[in-house]
Design an enzyme around this catalytic site. Structure first.
Site, PDB file in Angstrom:
ATOM      1  N   ASP A  92       0.820  -1.214   0.000  1.00  0.00           N
ATOM      2  CA  ASP A  92       0.000   0.000   0.000  1.00  0.00           C
ATOM      3  C   ASP A  92       0.856   1.267   0.000  1.00  0.00           C
ATOM      4  O   ASP A  92       0.756   2.093   0.889  1.00  0.00           O
ATOM      5  CB  ASP A  92      -0.955  -0.035   1.218  1.00  0.00           C
ATOM      6  CG  ASP A  92      -1.785  -1.302   1.253  1.00  0.00           C
ATOM      7  OD1 ASP A  92      -2.916  -1.273   0.752  1.00  0.00           O
ATOM      8  OD2 ASP A  92      -1.291  -2.340   1.745  1.00  0.00           O
TER       9      ASP A  92
ATOM     10  N   HIS B 182      -3.260  -9.470  -1.556  1.00  0.00           N
ATOM     11  CA  HIS B 182      -3.469  -8.085  -1.116  1.00  0.00           C
ATOM     12  C   HIS B 182      -4.457  -8.008   0.052  1.00  0.00           C
ATOM     13  O   HIS B 182      -4.212  -7.326   1.042  1.00  0.00           O
ATOM     14  CB  HIS B 182      -3.983  -7.218  -2.275  1.00  0.00           C
ATOM     15  CG  HIS B 182      -4.293  -5.818  -1.851  1.00  0.00           C
ATOM     16  ND1 HIS B 182      -3.307  -4.950  -1.403  1.00  0.00           N
ATOM     17  CD2 HIS B 182      -5.474  -5.128  -1.750  1.00  0.00           C
ATOM     18  CE1 HIS B 182      -3.874  -3.802  -1.068  1.00  0.00           C
ATOM     19  NE2 HIS B 182      -5.185  -3.884  -1.260  1.00  0.00           N
TER      20      HIS B 182
ATOM     21  N   HIS C 100     -10.477  -2.133   7.246  1.00  0.00           N
ATOM     22  CA  HIS C 100     -11.235  -3.016   6.347  1.00  0.00           C
ATOM     23  C   HIS C 100     -11.674  -4.300   7.049  1.00  0.00           C
ATOM     24  O   HIS C 100     -12.654  -4.923   6.641  1.00  0.00           O
ATOM     25  CB  HIS C 100     -10.394  -3.386   5.121  1.00  0.00           C
ATOM     26  CG  HIS C 100     -10.090  -2.219   4.232  1.00  0.00           C
ATOM     27  ND1 HIS C 100     -11.069  -1.551   3.534  1.00  0.00           N
ATOM     28  CD2 HIS C 100      -8.928  -1.598   3.930  1.00  0.00           C
ATOM     29  CE1 HIS C 100     -10.514  -0.568   2.837  1.00  0.00           C
ATOM     30  NE2 HIS C 100      -9.217  -0.575   3.066  1.00  0.00           N
TER      31      HIS C 100
ATOM     32  N   HIS D  29      -3.610  -4.136   2.294  1.00  0.00           N
ATOM     33  CA  HIS D  29      -4.982  -3.639   2.274  1.00  0.00           C
ATOM     34  C   HIS D  29      -5.304  -2.784   3.494  1.00  0.00           C
ATOM     35  O   HIS D  29      -5.745  -1.654   3.339  1.00  0.00           O
ATOM     36  CB  HIS D  29      -5.985  -4.782   2.119  1.00  0.00           C
ATOM     37  CG  HIS D  29      -7.340  -4.335   1.673  1.00  0.00           C
ATOM     38  ND1 HIS D  29      -7.536  -3.468   0.633  1.00  0.00           N
ATOM     39  CD2 HIS D  29      -8.589  -4.642   2.133  1.00  0.00           C
ATOM     40  CE1 HIS D  29      -8.844  -3.254   0.457  1.00  0.00           C
ATOM     41  NE2 HIS D  29      -9.496  -3.946   1.354  1.00  0.00           N
TER      42      HIS D  29
END
Ligand SMILES: *[C@@H]1O[C@H](CO)[C@@H](O)[C@H](O)[C@H]1NC(C)=O
Length: 332
Positions: free
Chosen positions: A50, A215, A224, A250
């Site tokens: 990321d 990911h 998330h 992620h």
């Protein structure tokens, strides 16, 4: 007369040939790359995720520390857990973001090694084929980005999995974002083939250590949280095949989750640039071995009998370490 094989023999030969062809074809589905070990039979690498923000949000600071730790550990390669270019991947193979967010950022001598990259959901919002293009390898020879692939290094095998196409909401509620699904559709077919190939490759692997990289999260306390689709579809395959580590990005943080009910260590290295989301939530504190909301990266050192991992912040401080051993001659 006896020089010609009779009908049953011919049938049998044909059948055998088809079987062999089928098994060769099924092995060939996931491209396999070879990675040399060090002279002492070990391997070391860094993991960052990321990241691509033209150096912003501490991306350059993370890169500098990666250079220093990479030098100390004499790393063999770098793994990127995806979301390589924000916000919308690469526009094409000439997109200056490739240079500005990758080549000009990770400049340390120790980082001039192979980079094994997977795609994140943000990468799917650009021209995916550009990131996968061999042309980028000509621009910067470190760049290796495939959808799903295997890196074999004798003692350890890495299984890189393209996780974005698993996530329903990118298809059902894209919220104005445009995803590049070329090569993915029909989706059901793509996912079932991928899972079948991964399962087969894991079963065929004779490596002492099996590491899966994707990911998206399977276990995560970050913004998330867990990815339900992967828990349902991918996790059972990892459990069944004695995978040691699942490494993802992620969530823009560093974390380590493990439970007594599974051998898999869930490691998030998604702190390559923008972080400090502030929303952390995991119901079982026993399983949360480590969580850091800020920027940083992970390292791993692997021998035939031992795996050691560490997480670092942007100052190079070691935030968390974990290690495990396997007997030299144990079969599993
Ligand atoms: C950069 O890192 C420092 C130290 O962790 C942190 O205080 C600062 O908020 C970070 N900057 C950004 C933009 O995240």
């Amino acid at each position: 007369m006896a020089a010609f094989p009779n009908k049953p023999v011919l049938l049998c030969l044909t059948f055998t040939a088809i079987l062999i062809l089928c098994s060769v074809l099924s092995i060939a589905e996931l491209q396999q790359l070879e990675q040399e070990l060090k002279a002492d039979g070990s391997l070391s690498f860094l993991v960052v995720g990321d990241w691509g923000r033209r150096g912003g949000y501490n991306q350059s600071e993370v890169a500098d520390q990666m250079g220093i730790i990479g030098e100390k550990m004499d790393i063999d390669f770098v793994i990127s857990t995806g979301d390589n270019f924000y916000d919308d991947g690469l526009k094409d193979v000439d997109d200056p973001a490739f240079d500005d967010s990758f080549t000009k950022i990770y400049t340390a001598p120790s980082l001039q090694k192979q980079w094994y990259n997977v795609l994140g959901n943000h990468d799917y919002r650009g021209d995916v084929l550009a990131q996968l293009s061999p042309i980028l390898r000509k621009v910067d020879s470190r760049w290796v980005c495939l959808r799903s692939f295997i890196v074999s290094a004798e003692i350890v095998e890495f299984f890189f999995v393209d996780t974005t196409p698993f996530v329903d909401k990118y298809f059902t509620e894209p919220k104005g974002d445009v995803y590049d699904w070329r090569g993915i559709l029909p989706r059901k077919h793509y996912l079932s083939n991928l899972l079948k190939d991964l399962d087969l490759a894991l079963k065929e692997s004779t490596a002492k250590w099996k590491i899966v990289v994707g990911h998206h999260t399977i276990r995560s306390a970050g913004h998330h949280g867990i990815t339900d689709e992967l828990v349902v579809q991918l996790l059972p395959i990892l459990e069944e095949n004695n995978v040691d580590l699942y490494i993802n990005g992620h969530d823009h943080c560093l974390e380590h989750i493990s439970s007594p009910h599974s051998r898999i260590q869930f490691l998030t290295s998604g702190g390559g640039s923008k972080a400090w989301r502030g929303d952390v939530d995991w119901s079982n504190p026993e399983e949360m071995k480590f969580y850091y909301d800020g920027q940083g990266f992970m390292s791993a050192q692997i021998t035939e009998t031992r795996v050691e991992i560490a997480f670092y912040d942007i100052f190079g401080n070691v935030l968390h370490t974990w290690a495990t051993s396997k007997q030299l001659y144990a079969t599993v």
